[in-house]
Design a protein around this motif. Sequence first.
Motif, short mmCIF file in Angstrom:
data_model
loop_
_atom_site.label_atom_id
_atom_site.label_comp_id
_atom_site.label_asym_id
_atom_site.label_seq_id
_atom_site.Cartn_x
_atom_site.Cartn_y
_atom_site.Cartn_z
N ILE A 152 83.85 -27.69 -12.92
CA ILE A 152 83.63 -26.55 -13.82
C ILE A 152 84.36 -26.85 -15.12
O ILE A 152 85.56 -27.15 -15.11
N SER A 176 85.31 -25.43 -18.94
CA SER A 176 85.35 -24.36 -19.94
C SER A 176 85.65 -25.00 -21.28
O SER A 176 84.74 -25.34 -22.05
N GLY A 179 87.40 -27.97 -21.59
CA GLY A 179 87.52 -29.42 -21.42
C GLY A 179 88.90 -29.96 -21.75
O GLY A 179 89.07 -31.16 -21.94
N HIS A 180 89.93 -29.09 -21.78
CA HIS A 180 91.27 -29.53 -22.18
C HIS A 180 92.11 -30.05 -21.03
O HIS A 180 93.19 -30.58 -21.26
N ASN A 181 91.67 -29.86 -19.81
CA ASN A 181 92.54 -30.23 -18.69
C ASN A 181 92.96 -31.69 -18.79
O ASN A 181 92.12 -32.58 -18.89
N LEU A 230 89.95 -32.43 -15.00
CA LEU A 230 89.36 -31.73 -13.86
C LEU A 230 88.10 -30.95 -14.22
O LEU A 230 87.43 -30.41 -13.35
N ILE A 279 99.50 -22.24 -26.83
CA ILE A 279 100.02 -22.58 -28.16
C ILE A 279 99.05 -23.42 -28.99
O ILE A 279 99.37 -23.81 -30.11
N GLY A 311 90.53 -24.12 -23.77
CA GLY A 311 89.55 -23.19 -23.21
C GLY A 311 90.21 -22.02 -22.51
O GLY A 311 91.29 -22.17 -21.92
N GLY A 341 90.23 -22.51 -17.95
CA GLY A 341 91.28 -23.22 -17.22
C GLY A 341 92.64 -22.64 -17.50
O GLY A 341 93.46 -22.46 -16.58
N LEU A 362 100.61 -19.67 -20.19
CA LEU A 362 101.88 -19.30 -20.82
C LEU A 362 101.94 -19.85 -22.24
O LEU A 362 101.37 -20.89 -22.54
N VAL A 379 84.12 -18.46 -12.88
CA VAL A 379 84.29 -17.20 -13.60
C VAL A 379 83.45 -17.29 -14.88
O VAL A 379 83.60 -18.21 -15.67
N TYR A 427 103.92 -26.24 -12.95
CA TYR A 427 102.81 -25.39 -13.38
C TYR A 427 101.52 -26.20 -13.21
O TYR A 427 101.41 -27.30 -13.76
C1 LIG Z 1 96.86 -29.70 -26.23
C2 LIG Z 1 97.05 -28.82 -25.04
C3 LIG Z 1 97.88 -27.72 -25.13
C4 LIG Z 1 98.06 -26.88 -24.03
N1 LIG Z 1 98.87 -25.80 -24.16
C5 LIG Z 1 99.01 -24.95 -23.13
C6 LIG Z 1 99.78 -23.77 -23.26
O1 LIG Z 1 100.36 -23.51 -24.30
N2 LIG Z 1 99.88 -22.94 -22.21
C7 LIG Z 1 99.25 -23.19 -21.03
O2 LIG Z 1 99.35 -22.37 -20.12
N3 LIG Z 1 98.51 -24.30 -20.87
C8 LIG Z 1 98.38 -25.18 -21.88
N4 LIG Z 1 97.65 -26.32 -21.73
C9 LIG Z 1 97.12 -26.65 -20.41
C10 LIG Z 1 95.80 -25.95 -20.17
O3 LIG Z 1 96.06 -24.66 -19.72
C11 LIG Z 1 95.00 -26.70 -19.11
O4 LIG Z 1 94.74 -27.99 -19.58
C12 LIG Z 1 93.70 -25.97 -18.78
O5 LIG Z 1 93.15 -26.58 -17.62
C13 LIG Z 1 92.72 -26.04 -19.92
O6 LIG Z 1 91.67 -25.16 -19.73
P1 LIG Z 1 90.19 -25.58 -20.18
O7 LIG Z 1 89.30 -24.48 -19.80
O8 LIG Z 1 90.20 -26.04 -21.58
O9 LIG Z 1 89.99 -26.85 -19.23
P2 LIG Z 1 88.74 -27.50 -18.51
O10 LIG Z 1 89.04 -28.95 -18.50
O11 LIG Z 1 87.44 -27.04 -19.06
O12 LIG Z 1 88.87 -26.90 -17.05
C14 LIG Z 1 89.96 -27.23 -16.25
C15 LIG Z 1 89.79 -26.70 -14.86
O13 LIG Z 1 89.92 -25.30 -14.88
C16 LIG Z 1 89.02 -24.69 -13.99
N5 LIG Z 1 88.12 -23.82 -14.77
C17 LIG Z 1 87.92 -23.83 -16.10
N6 LIG Z 1 87.11 -22.83 -16.44
C18 LIG Z 1 86.76 -22.20 -15.32
C19 LIG Z 1 85.94 -21.08 -15.02
N7 LIG Z 1 85.34 -20.40 -15.98
N8 LIG Z 1 85.80 -20.71 -13.73
C20 LIG Z 1 86.44 -21.37 -12.73
N9 LIG Z 1 87.23 -22.44 -12.96
C21 LIG Z 1 87.40 -22.84 -14.23
C22 LIG Z 1 88.30 -25.77 -13.27
O14 LIG Z 1 88.95 -26.08 -12.07
C23 LIG Z 1 88.44 -26.94 -14.21
O15 LIG Z 1 88.37 -28.15 -13.55
C24 LIG Z 1 97.41 -27.16 -22.81
C25 LIG Z 1 96.56 -28.27 -22.72
C26 LIG Z 1 96.38 -29.10 -23.82
C27 LIG Z 1 95.51 -30.30 -23.69
#
Ligand SMILES: Cc1cc2nc3c(=O)[nH]c(=O)nc-3n(C[C@H](O)[C@H](O)[C@H](O)COP(=O)(O)OP(=O)(O)OC[C@H]3O[C@@H](n4cnc5c(N)ncnc54)[C@H](O)[C@@H]3O)c2cc1C
Length: 465
Positions: A74, A76, A78-80, A84, A136, A141, A144, A151, A202, A418
Amino acid sequence: MAIEERSSAINASALQTNLRGQVIQKGEAAYEAARRVYNAMIDKRPALIVRCADVADVITAVNFARDHELPLSIRSGGHNAGGLGICDDGLVIDLSLLRYTHVDSDRRTARVGAGCTWGDVDHATHAFGLAVPSGIISTTGIGGLTLGGGLGHLTRTYGLAIDNLLEATTVLADGSVVVASEQQHPDLFWGLRGGGGNFGVVTSFLFRTQPVDTVYAGPMLWELEKAPEILHWYQHLITTAPEDLNGFFAFLTVPPGPPFPEHLHNKKVCGVVWCYTGPLDRAEQTFQPIRQFRQPALDLVGPLPFPALQSMFDALYPPGLQWYWKADFVKELSDEAIRLHMQHGPQLPTLQSTMHLYPVNGAASHVSNNATAWSYRDATWAEVIVGVSPDPAQKETITDWARAYWTALHPYAESGAYVNFMMEGEGDERVRAAYRENYERLSQVKRHYDPANLFRINQNIQPAL
Ligand SMILES: Cc1cc2nc3c(=O)[nH]c(=O)nc-3n(C[C@H](O)[C@H](O)[C@H](O)COP(=O)(O)OP(=O)(O)OC[C@H]3O[C@@H](n4cnc5c(N)ncnc54)[C@H](O)[C@@H]3O)c2cc1C
């Protein structure tokens, strides 16, 4: 049947017929860009990427992956860091088209589509003088970040992102759709708040918004040699300060460009990025003792619109860099831990590499450890050590530095980290450690909602037997 055989046997045109969105396959022009994620170290090649246009598309994609026994990820924002959101040889549910934020200023809520970045949410809510607590960096996205906890700059004041979540519309493994909240499917709602993408997709989030408009915020930097006394002082300050003051500690390298003065360019320093959300006419008074403690080498703290703070570091961290993360929760910075920080922190191997200590005290700690899946409310910080470089040749350098730093500090930290700061494949024990006593309940919720573990490309919670 092996995964490769299954993926070659799938009929993507039949899937496309049932979608408003788009199926992207290997060999197509859009494929290379569509499979890329924020961390350029990740190089996965899914069989199908389904850009869902609506909830119906998500249902179709979930059913298709399940019926064809395809690995399912999944995505959202793509920042993981562990990548993932994407997978090899399977189906990616790409939510990026579900991009809307509807603010209800009377109820002080925001309904947010799962494809939004936090920048989208900040933009929409700021027009009403409101904000949703998040992270921050504005390009992250909402999916995730929220499901892992969330936080950032507002944690001490208004709690984690999940503490402001009211509802999550979720497509389950059997293709059915439920709205999870305190009233409806409360067990699922409990698990979603910290349990990541383990329980379903979600598609939309309903958040409570908070009255945050202009904040008094920004970075304050000190010379490295002052770091031990700054760390001692910061520890006391951030554990006793009023909850309208947030501040995360960092070791960092000053970027070589404006607004930083030339004499500091490329210099390694320590700093705190502050965010004060109290009355602006009290801001100077609040910061007077902070400024007096030790003369900062640079003080960029002042009034600014909240979205400007949220996007302040975006340019330093564009997509396409190499990232390696190591993390832990921390309760206390002992003298020995500070000594070890001083041994490793100043060895930052590249301009963008850093170590952050994010406070999880204040409002986040008013919620009990078992009220949501997020089990470390009693920690003081989430520590993260990130090796970052634009150069793939530096992959080992940044990884080795982050690992050595983490290994030295781990004995002075809690056993868990975390989940959003963990890489892929850290192992089942680390996932259990992240959830502590909540793991067993999460495992029961998993058995109820996803007994076959369809949603397993995440920090995976095993369904109870
Ligand atoms: C530069 C940077 C700064 C960051 N700063 C912070 C910060 O300040 N605070 C903090 O808490 N975290 C921070 N993070 C970590 C961030 O919370 C995680 O990387 C998170 O997974 C990113 O969410 P995404 O939707 O972009 O990721 P994605 O890679 O799109 O998704 C990651 C995973 O989340 C799950 N997921 C995503 N969307 C859904 C959905 N709609 N329904 C069900 N599952 C879903 C899936 O398991 C997926 O594999 C940061 C990451 C980066 C790269």
